[in-house]
Design an enzyme around this catalytic site. Structure first.
Site, PDB file in Angstrom:
ATOM      1  N   GLY B 118     -35.705   8.689  14.758  1.00 57.92           N
ATOM      2  CA  GLY B 118     -36.174   7.865  13.655  1.00 57.92           C
ATOM      3  C   GLY B 118     -36.395   8.594  12.342  1.00 57.92           C
ATOM      4  N   SER B 546       7.297  -8.484 -10.817  1.00 54.99           N
ATOM      5  CA  SER B 546       6.882  -8.942 -12.152  1.00 54.99           C
ATOM      6  C   SER B 546       6.946 -10.465 -12.279  1.00 54.99           C
ATOM      7  CB  SER B 546       7.719  -8.258 -13.249  1.00 54.99           C
ATOM      8  OG  SER B 546       9.091  -8.224 -12.930  1.00 54.99           O
TER       9      SER B 546
END
Lengths: 299, 641
Positions: B118, B546
């Site tokens: 922890g 494109s």
């Protein structure tokens, strides 16, 4: 499709074997003849099939193993055409070190721990596979799959390399080594299930048979050869016994059993209420004894 | 004490050992991590799970009772924490300093539990435990509510990609099993967790010490209707639908025992594979088919995600450790530049510019952290500027590798999006990383003042420079025709260069993605480069989808009027999708690529292109010849006047 937990464990172990073969220069397979070693060997062979095992196999013989174990080792060596190296600590032999004369602690240290270090130093192995499992014992529960050892073969439990995902750091300096535990995440039940599933051959000592035993220090000890001298009041009895773990015969307790096939063993294991390592004398000193042994270089 | 004993019950009931073993062997596996603040009771909870599922042996229980009396913290009661705090140093200090792995099983599942520390100084150990976990049980002390550590642990758990969490509000016995205590904590956590991306959060009031809501519903908390912890875990669905991602196997090892056998060993990370499947080896894009699959000692027809196999390919393709074999129609991306999350695990800090070893699932590379964007305060989740990353800190970093690798982002694949960082000198594992996305970064721009003008350069090349701008759907044949055209022009001694996605994305436009802004910038750069090349006297072939008229106009506007030749490579979406040379349509159909032109993004047809090619009706050869004709007729293949 989700694969079963046994297949997941199998795949994990195979991955570990391959990773070592790919990254380490001089690996060795530590073979102890027991059931875990047998499963580990089966997995290693599968990892490289159809090629033969790409590394040698090492057995550190304490000269006090059961005769059936040695016969089985030689049988397996032949069957799989293994490059088997057997190492015996000659210094220990010269000093007549043995479990009966020097006690389990000295015998294990000299013939097993020191013997292992000698072999590793002699052949300069940089990675050694061992069959330890995390469910066996508390300090092993915290050991990495790839467990780093200093050039003195010491383990520093507080300074282990973080080990994330299935990515293993195999990098070491000259003289250092890693112990690799492909069975880390297997439990005892997994091992037995796999033996059954894959029909893996085991040394006969696991199966109950009538064997000559004496009762000593609350354990049933098999009289495997005439080096075991009887103490006052001890007498050899023939009992149907088998072994749950294997080691040096004077240090390994037998259990009375009727289980002479695999199903019988698994059935007994399922209702057993005593953990596996209790049959081994080396654990009984202090609760942290395994951790201490490992820091000193025990496998 | 409520105790379940699945193994014994079942065995005693059935007497059929073979079917029992089969059932055991086919159980699924769930790995979970327990985390929480120091005294929230993690070890106690795991001890309780082991004890209640009767997985302790008599001698272990005896040793536990004995130790509880000697060094325990629970008076005469059993101190379950002693079961799992294995290292001697831990027992002396009464804390958990390293990840401990524990095993138990129920009727439904096998479990591997990672019990993790922890304290903030063990964040790295927690990350280690979380990295292999499918789920997390985050403990909160009912008396103290959410703590800084709760936030940190939750963050680490989410960072490591865990989607299912249980918030176990523990020590309910010490707050008189008060519902309002539980509800307040639940509300507070719900509020906080919005930032974390968990998919499932279950809230559960428990007492690990007393056994409330562990194996069965607690009688002390009738107000809570949800299931107890174990049934909850038994039913938890952590499958992440890996099949949908397509077949991927990182090559770990090439197995070549003799000249007749060459097998590629690895573990399938996603998808499945069958003999005869079309595959591609990345990053070098070599195509082949699966000739055989070996699993264990058996030849099999099919193998699945999670299995360790050996594959033979039909062709002698170049394939080695570090490569990836993927399904042909669902291959993954390749890159050498990434933005990554890093958890630093070493006393010596991460320094941008320093070289490290980067180890992925199947290879070790050299890598440099090119920029530290910022670090994340693990307690508040706030971003903070940083120049280095210290032990246990988490940061967002740019990473450059010495060669491109096939990868997935971590969110899609833990196996293919993760790596560890190794110090080149000490060999220590100093950090762990997770790929967020691939970067495409522009190189440096150098401008050299021209001494010779454009006309002079064109003269000695016997050609008039121009930009041949190929536009059309993915798969319409732009690159194929451009490639063929370039060969033909080259054969005529013309000086050409082709710009396409494959070469500009590796450098020129490395840093750009596929947002609208990036698409525009992409075309602007390509247009600028074309302009320079035209200045150099070249015939520049640009092949880009494109899709927007605006972009193409942008490229046209950079040049003189007669230098821009718009070539519309026309093919129906159906035709393109059938061709699908890069497997992109398949990906887009599965939703793996967003804004894919033709699928969920529009293509705006050119209104008056200089050349229109119909690839539905004409071959690439014919199309290339059509362009040559146009170039000849308009004087591009002769020296300018």
């Amino acid at each position: 499709m989700n694969i079963s937990h046994l297949r997941r464990l199998e795949a994990e172990s195979i991955h570990i074997f391959r990773e070592v073969a790919a990254e380490c220069e001089n690996p060795v397979f530590m073979y102890s003849i027991g059931k875990d070693s047998s499963v580990m060997l089966d997995l290693a062979l599968k990892a490289f099939h159809p090629a033969p095992l790409p590394f040698p196999v090492l057995h550190v013989d304490t000269t006090w193993k059961f005769r059936e174990m040695i016969a089985f080792r030689d049988h397996v060596t032949k069957k799989y055409n293994l490059d088997m190296h057997v190492h015996i600590n000659q210094e220990g032999v010269d000093q007549n070190i043995g479990p009966l004369t020097h006690g389990s602690a000295v015998h294990t240290d000299v013939m097993k721990t020191q013997g292992l270090k000698q072999a590793l130093n002699k052949y300069q192995y940089d990675a050694a596979f061992g069959g330890a499992r995390r469910d066996e014992e508390k300090s092993r529960a915290k050991e990495r799959v790839f467990s780093f050892r200093t050039d003195k073969h010491a383990w520093d439990p507080k300074n282990q390399r973080p080990e994330l995902w299935s990515i293993y750091n195999t990098r070491i300096k000259k003289g250092e080594s890693v112990r690799v535990f492909p069975l880390s995440n297997w439990t005892e039940l997994d091992i037995w299930q796999y033996i059954k599933l894959e029909n893996i051959e085991l040394v006969s000592l696991y199966y109950a048979k009538e064997r000559p035993v004496i009762e000593r220090d609350g354990m049933l000890i098999m009289v495997d050869d005439d080096r075991l001298e009887l103490r006052d009041g001890e007498k050899v009895e023939h009992k149907k016994v088998r072994f749950r773990t294997l080691g040096c015969y004077p240090l390994t307790g037998a259990m009375e059993s009727e289980a002479d096939d695999l199903n019988g063993i698994i059935q007994e294991m399922l209702i057993a209420r005593t953990s596996e390592r209790e049959g081994r004398l080396i654990d009984t000193d202090t609760s942290a004894s395994m951790e201490k042994k490992k820091q000193e270089g025990y496998f | 004490m409520a105790a379940i004993d699945p193994i014994q019950n079942k065995q005693l009931m059935s007497h059929d050992l073979d079917s029992f073993i089969e059932a055991q062997g086919s159980k699924s596996l769930l790995r979970f991590i327990t985390c929480g603040s120091v005294d929230d009771g993690k070890s106690t909870l795991i001890g309780r799970l082991l004890y209640d599922s009767k997985l302790l042996y008599e001698d272990q229980v005896e040793a536990l009772k004995e130790e509880s009396r000697r060094v325990g913290t629970q008076g005469d009661d059993i101190d379950f924490a002693l079961l799992v705090d294995g290292l001697a140093a831990e027992r002396e200090q009464g804390i958990t300093i390293d990840v401990a792995y524990r095993f138990f099983s129920t009727d439904a599942r096998k479990y591997i539990v990672a019990d993790t520390p922890g304290h903030v100084q063990y964040t790295r150990n927690m990350a280690t435990g979380a990295s292999t976990a499918d789920a997390a049980v985050i403990l909160v002390d009912a008396r103290h509510g959410l703590q800084t550590q709760t936030y940190r642990h939750s963050f680490i758990v989410s960072l490591l990609g865990i989607k299912n969490v249980v918030i176990a509000i523990n020590k309910m016995d010490l707050v008189d099993y008060d519902e309002s205590v539980f509800t307040n904590i639940q509300n507070a956590y719900q509020n906080f967790a919005q930032k974390l991306g968990f998919e499932e959060i279950a809230y559960l009031p428990i007492s690990a010490l007393k056994g409330d809501n562990i194996t069965t519903q607690s009688e002390n908390m009738p107000w809570h209707s949800g299931e107890a912890l174990l049934p909850l875990l038994d039913k938890m669905d952590c499958s992440n639908n890996k099949l949908a991602q397509g077949f991927r196997m990182p090559v770990q090892l090439v197995n070549r025992p003799n000249l007749d056998f060459r097998g590629f060993c690895g573990t399938i990370t996603t998808g499945e594979v069958k003999v005869g499947d079309d595959v591609v080896v990345l990053p070098n894009i070599k195509s082949s088919k699966i000739q055989s699959i070996i699993r264990g000692r058996d030849s099999v027809e099919q193998a699945f995600s999670g299995e360790a196999v050996t594959l033979e390919l039909e062709d002698e393709v170049d394939c080695s450790r570090g490569d990836m074999i993927t399904a042909k129609d669902a291959r993954c991306e390749v890159s050498d530049q990434f933005q990554v999350n890093v958890i630093w695990m070493s006393e010596s800090p991460l320094l941008p510019g320093r070289s490290y070893f980067i180890k992925t699932g199947n290879q070790t590379l050299a890598g440099v952290f090119t920029a530290l964007k910022h670090k994340v305060n693990v307690n508040t989740l706030e971003e903070e500027p940083a120049h280095s990353l210290e032990l246990n800190e988490v940061g967002i970093v740019n990473l450059g590798l010495d060669k491109p690798i096939p990868y997935e982002i971590y969110e899609h694949s833990r196996e293919l999006g993760s790596f560890v960082i190794i110090d080149r000198i000490t060999n220590e594992t100093v950090g762990a990383g997770m790929i967020k996305f691939s970067l495409r970064r522009a190189g440096n721009i150098h401008w050299h003042a021209p001494d010779v003008d454009a006309n002079a350069r064109a003269l000695i090349k016997h050609q008039r420079p121009a930009s041949l701008w190929f536009t059309g759907l993915s798969g319409s044949g732009k690159s194929t025709v451009a490639n063929l055209l370039e060969k033909k022009l080259h054969a005529r001694g013309k000086h050409t260069y082709t710009l396409d996605g494959d070469n500009v994305r590796h450098g020129l436009t490395k840093d750009l993605g596929f947002t609208d802004a990036d698409r525009v910038e992409n075309i602007r750069r390509v247009g600028e480069v074309s302009k320079l090349m035209i200045d150099a006297g070249l015939l520049v072939l640009s092949a880009f989808i494109s899709p927007f008229r605006g972009e193409r106009l942008l490229a046209r506007d950079l040049l003189d009027d007669d230098q821009f030749i718009e070539i519309y490579v026309k093919a129906s979406v159906e035709t393109c999708e059938k061709r699908d040379p890069k497997g992109l349509y398949a990906k887009a159909r599965r939703g793996e690529i967003k804004h894919f032109t033709g699928i969920d993004s529009d293509y705006e047809e050119p209104i008056n292109p200089e050349i229109e090619l119909d690839t539905d009706s004409f071959s690439a050869e014919e199309c290339a010849d059509q362009i040559i004709l146009h170039l000849e007729e308009n004087g591009f293949l002769n020296a300018p006047d």
